[in-house]
Write an enzyme that holds these catalytic residues in place. Structure first.
Site, PDB file in Angstrom:
ATOM      1  N   SER A  15     -38.474  39.057  -8.581  1.00  0.00           N
ATOM      2  CA  SER A  15     -38.215  40.024  -7.502  1.00  0.00           C
ATOM      3  C   SER A  15     -37.091  40.985  -7.879  1.00  0.00           C
ATOM      4  O   SER A  15     -36.263  40.683  -8.744  1.00  0.00           O
ATOM      5  CB  SER A  15     -37.805  39.233  -6.250  1.00  0.00           C
ATOM      6  OG  SER A  15     -37.478  40.097  -5.183  1.00  0.00           O
ATOM      7  N   ASP A  36     -37.433  31.381 -11.983  1.00  0.00           N
ATOM      8  CA  ASP A  36     -37.275  31.666 -10.546  1.00  0.00           C
ATOM      9  C   ASP A  36     -37.620  30.422  -9.739  1.00  0.00           C
ATOM     10  O   ASP A  36     -38.428  29.595 -10.184  1.00  0.00           O
ATOM     11  CB  ASP A  36     -38.190  32.846 -10.124  1.00  0.00           C
ATOM     12  CG  ASP A  36     -37.613  33.627  -8.941  1.00  0.00           C
ATOM     13  OD1 ASP A  36     -37.406  33.011  -7.881  1.00  0.00           O
ATOM     14  OD2 ASP A  36     -37.363  34.824  -9.087  1.00  0.00           O
ATOM     15  N   VAL A  58     -31.568  27.745 -10.855  1.00  0.00           N
ATOM     16  CA  VAL A  58     -30.525  27.995 -11.860  1.00  0.00           C
ATOM     17  C   VAL A  58     -29.274  27.154 -11.644  1.00  0.00           C
ATOM     18  O   VAL A  58     -28.499  26.941 -12.586  1.00  0.00           O
ATOM     19  CB  VAL A  58     -30.136  29.498 -11.912  1.00  0.00           C
ATOM     20  CG1 VAL A  58     -31.301  30.349 -12.393  1.00  0.00           C
ATOM     21  CG2 VAL A  58     -29.603  29.997 -10.571  1.00  0.00           C
ATOM     22  N   TYR A 159     -20.192  35.313  -0.392  1.00  0.00           N
ATOM     23  CA  TYR A 159     -20.866  36.148  -1.400  1.00  0.00           C
ATOM     24  C   TYR A 159     -19.840  36.814  -2.316  1.00  0.00           C
ATOM     25  O   TYR A 159     -19.966  36.785  -3.547  1.00  0.00           O
ATOM     26  CB  TYR A 159     -21.721  37.195  -0.669  1.00  0.00           C
ATOM     27  CG  TYR A 159     -22.566  38.055  -1.570  1.00  0.00           C
ATOM     28  CD1 TYR A 159     -23.688  37.538  -2.212  1.00  0.00           C
ATOM     29  CD2 TYR A 159     -22.257  39.397  -1.774  1.00  0.00           C
ATOM     30  CE1 TYR A 159     -24.476  38.339  -3.031  1.00  0.00           C
ATOM     31  CE2 TYR A 159     -23.033  40.204  -2.589  1.00  0.00           C
ATOM     32  CZ  TYR A 159     -24.149  39.666  -3.221  1.00  0.00           C
ATOM     33  OH  TYR A 159     -24.926  40.457  -4.034  1.00  0.00           O
ATOM     34  N   PHE A 192     -28.890  48.477  -3.750  1.00  0.00           N
ATOM     35  CA  PHE A 192     -30.169  48.764  -4.410  1.00  0.00           C
ATOM     36  C   PHE A 192     -31.348  48.450  -3.504  1.00  0.00           C
ATOM     37  O   PHE A 192     -31.305  47.513  -2.701  1.00  0.00           O
ATOM     38  CB  PHE A 192     -30.267  47.972  -5.726  1.00  0.00           C
ATOM     39  CG  PHE A 192     -29.583  48.681  -6.860  1.00  0.00           C
ATOM     40  CD1 PHE A 192     -28.201  48.830  -6.867  1.00  0.00           C
ATOM     41  CD2 PHE A 192     -30.315  49.255  -7.891  1.00  0.00           C
ATOM     42  CE1 PHE A 192     -27.558  49.533  -7.878  1.00  0.00           C
ATOM     43  CE2 PHE A 192     -29.691  49.949  -8.914  1.00  0.00           C
ATOM     44  CZ  PHE A 192     -28.309  50.094  -8.908  1.00  0.00           C
ATOM     45  N   THR A 194     -34.163  46.720  -3.052  1.00  0.00           N
ATOM     46  CA  THR A 194     -34.958  45.566  -3.487  1.00  0.00           C
ATOM     47  C   THR A 194     -35.641  44.989  -2.243  1.00  0.00           C
ATOM     48  O   THR A 194     -35.348  45.428  -1.127  1.00  0.00           O
ATOM     49  CB  THR A 194     -34.044  44.503  -4.136  1.00  0.00           C
ATOM     50  OG1 THR A 194     -33.134  44.043  -3.148  1.00  0.00           O
ATOM     51  CG2 THR A 194     -33.284  45.059  -5.323  1.00  0.00           C
TER      52      THR A 194
HETATM   53  N1  LIG Z   1     -30.019  44.525  -3.994  1.00  0.00           N
HETATM   54  C1  LIG Z   1     -28.744  44.856  -3.963  1.00  0.00           C
HETATM   55  O1  LIG Z   1     -28.362  45.815  -3.289  1.00  0.00           O
HETATM   56  C2  LIG Z   1     -27.732  44.084  -4.770  1.00  0.00           C
HETATM   57  C3  LIG Z   1     -26.430  44.584  -4.825  1.00  0.00           C
HETATM   58  C4  LIG Z   1     -25.472  43.905  -5.555  1.00  0.00           C
HETATM   59  C5  LIG Z   1     -25.814  42.737  -6.209  1.00  0.00           C
HETATM   60  N2  LIG Z   1     -27.074  42.264  -6.147  1.00  0.00           N
HETATM   61  C6  LIG Z   1     -27.349  41.029  -6.858  1.00  0.00           C
HETATM   62  O2  LIG Z   1     -28.429  41.238  -7.746  1.00  0.00           O
HETATM   63  C7  LIG Z   1     -29.145  40.019  -7.935  1.00  0.00           C
HETATM   64  C8  LIG Z   1     -30.619  40.276  -7.647  1.00  0.00           C
HETATM   65  O3  LIG Z   1     -30.744  40.677  -6.304  1.00  0.00           O
HETATM   66  P1  LIG Z   1     -32.066  41.330  -5.690  1.00  0.00           P
HETATM   67  O4  LIG Z   1     -31.622  42.354  -4.721  1.00  0.00           O
HETATM   68  O5  LIG Z   1     -32.987  41.667  -6.796  1.00  0.00           O
HETATM   69  O6  LIG Z   1     -32.572  40.108  -4.820  1.00  0.00           O
HETATM   70  P2  LIG Z   1     -34.036  39.500  -4.622  1.00  0.00           P
HETATM   71  O7  LIG Z   1     -33.884  38.599  -3.444  1.00  0.00           O
HETATM   72  O8  LIG Z   1     -35.048  40.590  -4.573  1.00  0.00           O
HETATM   73  O9  LIG Z   1     -34.261  38.649  -5.941  1.00  0.00           O
HETATM   74  C9  LIG Z   1     -33.527  37.479  -6.226  1.00  0.00           C
HETATM   75  C10 LIG Z   1     -34.436  36.512  -6.945  1.00  0.00           C
HETATM   76  O10 LIG Z   1     -33.654  35.338  -7.257  1.00  0.00           O
HETATM   77  C11 LIG Z   1     -34.441  34.194  -6.987  1.00  0.00           C
HETATM   78  N3  LIG Z   1     -33.564  33.044  -6.729  1.00  0.00           N
HETATM   79  C12 LIG Z   1     -32.793  32.804  -5.630  1.00  0.00           C
HETATM   80  N4  LIG Z   1     -32.151  31.639  -5.769  1.00  0.00           N
HETATM   81  C13 LIG Z   1     -32.507  31.118  -6.975  1.00  0.00           C
HETATM   82  C14 LIG Z   1     -32.187  29.931  -7.684  1.00  0.00           C
HETATM   83  N5  LIG Z   1     -31.355  29.010  -7.169  1.00  0.00           N
HETATM   84  N6  LIG Z   1     -32.737  29.731  -8.904  1.00  0.00           N
HETATM   85  C15 LIG Z   1     -33.600  30.648  -9.435  1.00  0.00           C
HETATM   86  N7  LIG Z   1     -33.958  31.776  -8.803  1.00  0.00           N
HETATM   87  C16 LIG Z   1     -33.418  32.015  -7.590  1.00  0.00           C
HETATM   88  C17 LIG Z   1     -35.277  34.580  -5.766  1.00  0.00           C
HETATM   89  O11 LIG Z   1     -36.413  33.741  -5.632  1.00  0.00           O
HETATM   90  C18 LIG Z   1     -35.633  36.031  -6.086  1.00  0.00           C
HETATM   91  O12 LIG Z   1     -36.824  36.118  -6.843  1.00  0.00           O
HETATM   92  C19 LIG Z   1     -28.500  39.001  -7.001  1.00  0.00           C
HETATM   93  O13 LIG Z   1     -27.577  38.230  -7.741  1.00  0.00           O
HETATM   94  C20 LIG Z   1     -27.778  39.865  -5.989  1.00  0.00           C
HETATM   95  O14 LIG Z   1     -26.669  39.195  -5.443  1.00  0.00           O
HETATM   96  C21 LIG Z   1     -28.045  42.907  -5.431  1.00  0.00           C
END
Ligand SMILES: NC(=O)c1ccc[n+]([C@@H]2O[C@H](COP(=O)([O-])OP(=O)(O)OC[C@H]3O[C@@H](n4cnc5c(N)ncnc54)[C@H](O)[C@@H]3O)[C@@H](O)[C@H]2O)c1
Length: 253
Positions: A15, A36, A58, A159, A192, A194
């Site tokens: 994702s 994942d 993870v 967080y 972002f 997502t």
């Molecule tokens: N989207 C944003 O605006 C944003 C901003 C800053 C940081 N982030 C960080 O970027 C990273 C990705 O975020 P995203 O927006 O793509 O989120 P998302 O929810 O779209 O994707 C996260 C993925 O991680 C997987 N996941 C969750 N827990 C897990 C675990 N214990 N083991 C393995 N997989 C696991 C989920 O199943 C999912 O597929 C995250 O660390 C998030 O904190 C996102």
């Protein structure tokens, strides 16, 4: 390093930012394994990019070891690790409904911080034995923090703590692994688009986007993927956290 022909693990690859990075690495010729907890979505992405999906929490030591064994058997020893798995909660230290649950705090630290370290240690354990590339490089790791590591908002105590830990481990990890020729960098994304944010109403998305000085919009996952690939390719980047945020500085709320 040029990712072509090398094995890359992307956690959270089913994702959002992980998926975009998996696609970008595959387009560069890397052999990609998506780790994942949500296997179905990871499998769909893996099929589309000619990679493999591995079910892995993870934050779990044994599950991590098993996942690295599986990818090594199927594709080879990974030289590239992109840590994108993560979770977010919104809870105040003292909220309307009472005090912050310790279990909820612990869970976020376990996935975002311990999970990142778990993947780093297991990837490096394998990569340290690989033949070095021409320059002496054996591997590269990209972690994902957040601007919340610096500008954590009200309700982001768990967080922001977890992401601050990821920023904090970046330099010591790079120093620890320098003997083995393994680089470590971190990306701190702003906001972002997502699946997490796509669920918000359109005006909420617009208002979030307008808080970004320039460009006044949400980031695209492909822009994260492009930076992750650049870090892989640019050998001089090491031990650093890069904000990817359009100059946003988050307000308290
Ligand atoms: N989207 C944003 O605006 C944003 C901003 C800053 C940081 N982030 C960080 O970027 C990273 C990705 O975020 P995203 O927006 O793509 O989120 P998302 O929810 O779209 O994707 C996260 C993925 O991680 C997987 N996941 C969750 N827990 C897990 C675990 N214990 N083991 C393995 N997989 C696991 C989920 O199943 C999912 O597929 C995250 O660390 C998030 O904190 C996102």
């Amino acid at each position: 390093m040029n990712p072509s022909g090398h094995v890359a693990v992307v956690t959270g690859g089913g994702s959002g930012l992980g998926e975009a990075t998996a696609r970008a690495l595959a387009a560069k010729g890397a052999k990609v394994a998506l780790f994942d907890v949500g296997l179905e979505r990871a499998q769909k992405v893996a099929e589309e990019i000619g990679g493999i999906a591995v079910k892995c929490d993870v934050s779990n030591g044994e599950a991590g070891e098993a996942a690295f064994r599986e990818v090594t058997e199927k594709l080879g020893v990974p030289r590239i690790l992109i840590n994108c798995a993560g979770i977010a909660i919104a809870l105040k230290t003292i909220g309307k409904d009472g005090v912050h649950s310790l279990d909820a705090y612990r869970k976020v630290i376990e996935v975002n911080l311990i999970g990142t370290f778990n993947m780093i240690r297991l990837m490096a354990d394998g990569a340290q034995h690989l033949d070095p590339l021409e320059s002496g490089e054996r591997g590269v790791i990209v972690n994902t923090a957040s601007v919340a590591a610096y500008d954590g908002q009200i309700g982001q105590i768990a967080y922001a703590s977890s992401k601050g830990g990821v920023v904090g481990m970046t330099l010591p990890a790079a120093r620890d692994l320098s003997r083995s020729g393994i680089r470590v960098c971190t990306i701190a994304p702003g906001i972002f688009m997502t699946p997490m944010l796509a669920g918000l109403p359109e005006d909420a998305q617009k208002s979030l986007g307008q808080q970004v000085p320039f460009p006044p919009r949400l980031g695209q996952p492909a822009e994260y993927g492009a930076l992750a690939v650049h870090i892989v390719e640019n050998e001089m980047l090491n031990g650093e956290t890069i904000r990817l945020d359009g100059a946003i500085r988050m307000a308290p709320k």
